[in-house]
Design a protein around this motif. Structure first.
Motif, PDB file in Angstrom:
ATOM      1  N   THR A 178       0.852  -1.188   0.000  1.00 40.16           N
ATOM      2  CA  THR A 178       0.000   0.000   0.000  1.00 40.16           C
ATOM      3  C   THR A 178       0.894   1.246   0.000  1.00 40.16           C
ATOM      4  N   LEU A 179       0.308   2.382  -0.406  1.00 41.48           N
ATOM      5  CA  LEU A 179       1.063   3.643  -0.427  1.00 41.48           C
ATOM      6  C   LEU A 179       0.251   4.738   0.247  1.00 41.48           C
ATOM      7  N   ASP A 180       0.945   5.640   0.930  1.00 42.66           N
ATOM      8  CA  ASP A 180       0.253   6.718   1.653  1.00 42.66           C
ATOM      9  C   ASP A 180      -0.316   7.774   0.717  1.00 42.66           C
ATOM     10  N   VAL A 201      -0.286   8.996  -3.552  1.00 45.73           N
ATOM     11  CA  VAL A 201       0.138   8.890  -4.949  1.00 45.73           C
ATOM     12  C   VAL A 201      -0.628   9.941  -5.736  1.00 45.73           C
ATOM     13  N   ASN A 238      -4.539   7.951  -1.570  1.00 49.62           N
ATOM     14  CA  ASN A 238      -3.695   6.843  -1.105  1.00 49.62           C
ATOM     15  C   ASN A 238      -3.988   5.616  -1.967  1.00 49.62           C
TER      16      ASN A 238
END
Ligand code: GTP
Length: 342
Positions: A54-56, A58, A88
């Motif tokens: 997962t990414l905080d 983008v 996110n």
């Protein structure tokens, strides 16, 4: 199946038209058939992530965006903004987010509405709803110069000043946070330098007028010379950077109100239109408002503490020294639990 998938392409595009054309105008078939729609690869849906996770945040930055800004007690103003837009990425396997959907939502804000707390909330909602299966947080950041007409100190003239403004809106943990940042430029005269200059003036007076009784007219003349005011304190162009978190109830931005409050407290904001009488008043104000960066920061903190519509604040005061080649800096926050950190 995605709307651009193979079956939907067949259904929507040229197949049906092809049959109609063939029946009605068989001799024109070659010319009248609309061009076949290309099946384009859709990496976001089909490709695998190189590494799962997962990414905080983008998104995109440096998006050029003309905007109409609405702020309290000001006519709507056209500004040239630079935007950042983020969501996110909660799906660890998804290849990526859909940048174009964020861009087009921003474009709609630019073309069809004005910038208000409500329109920003709507924008964040669009970011999330267009990434239904991928994101549950959204953020937008807008930077622009906001022009205000400012009055001169005494002469009654007016002129433009451009204030760097930044607006940040974040949807996270099911709540929207709105932040407004502004920078105010002012002049600060060093109190230490002023005291040292006064001492030199006193010494110069003592040397020039040795007798105990002095002639008033002579002293008056002497004070009007460079020898009379033998030393001047140094001042510096200074910038107060402010970030305030707006209360949830804020229905409008108030850029003018924030700038006015800061400049009235600091007393020596840089001026736009200046005639000689304004310059003299500016010199008086500088002399009567001697400030270290600590003084300026405390003044700004006092003003921000008084405004109950600011849920939190952060400030940084920069005195771009003329005595030193380095700067004097003070930083402060409101100091609430889980609030901004210095
Ligand atoms: N996710 C992602 N997209 C990128 C990046 N750099 C460029 N893009 C481009 O952003 C463009 C828009 O992506 P999408 O929003 O998925 O475009 P789309 O598939 O036409 O739009 P939808 O049908 O709404 O999904 C694509 O052409 C990508 O190549 C990147 O680092 N990440």
């Amino acid at each position: 199946m995605h709307k651009h998938g193979f079956f939907s392409l067949l259904k929507n595009s040229t197949a049906a038209n092809f049959i109609v054309e063939w029946r009605v105008f068989p001799h024109r078939l070659f010319w009248s058939t609309p061009p076949m729609q290309k099946i384009m690869p859709d990496i976001a849906h089909t490709a695998e992530a190189l590494q799962e996770g997962t990414l905080d945040w983008v998104g995109m930055s440096q998006i050029e965006l003309p905007l109409m800004v609405s702020s309290k007690h000001c006519a709507e103003q056209h500004v040239s903004a630079k935007a950042e837009a983020f969501v996110n990425l909660t799906d660890p396997q998804a290849k990526g987010i859909h940048m174009s959907r964020l861009y087009l939502a921003l474009d709609e804000l630019s073309n069809q509405t004005t910038l208000t707390p409500q329109s920003l909330c709507g924008l964040l909602d669009q970011f999330i709803s267009s990434h239904n299966d991928l994101s549950n947080q959204a953020q937008v950041n807008l930077k622009f110069d906001y022009h205000l007409r400012r009055s001169s100190l005494l002469s009654g003239k007016t002129g433009w000043k451009a204030y760097p403004v930044e607006i940040n809106a974040t949807f996270k943990d099911n709540a929207v946070t709105l932040e407004l940042s502004v920078a105010v430029t002012y002049s600060s005269t060093c109190p230490c330098s002023a005291a040292l200059a006064r001492q030199l003036i006193q010494q110069s007076f003592e040397q020039r007028f040795t007798e105990s009784a002095v002639d008033k007219a002579q002293v008056l003349d002497w004070l009007g010379t460079t020898q009379g005011i033998v030393a001047t304190p140094h001042s510096q162009r200074s910038v107060a950077q402010i970030k305030v978190k707006l209360a949830n109830t804020s229905s409008e931005f108030d850029i003018l109100g924030l700038v006015d409050a800061l400049e009235n407290e600091l007393k020596t904001p840089v001026q736009a239109a200046v005639k000689r009488e304004d310059e003299q008043e500016f010199a008086r104000l500088n002399g009567q408002n001697l400030m270290f960066c600590e003084d300026a920061a405390r003044k700004v903190k006092h003003v921000l503490n008084q405004n109950t519509s600011f849920a939190d604040f952060w400030l940084r005061v920069n005195h771009y020294e003329s005595l030193h080649a380095h700067d004097a800096v003070s930083i402060a926050v409101k100091g609430i639990t889980n609030g901004y950190r210095a």
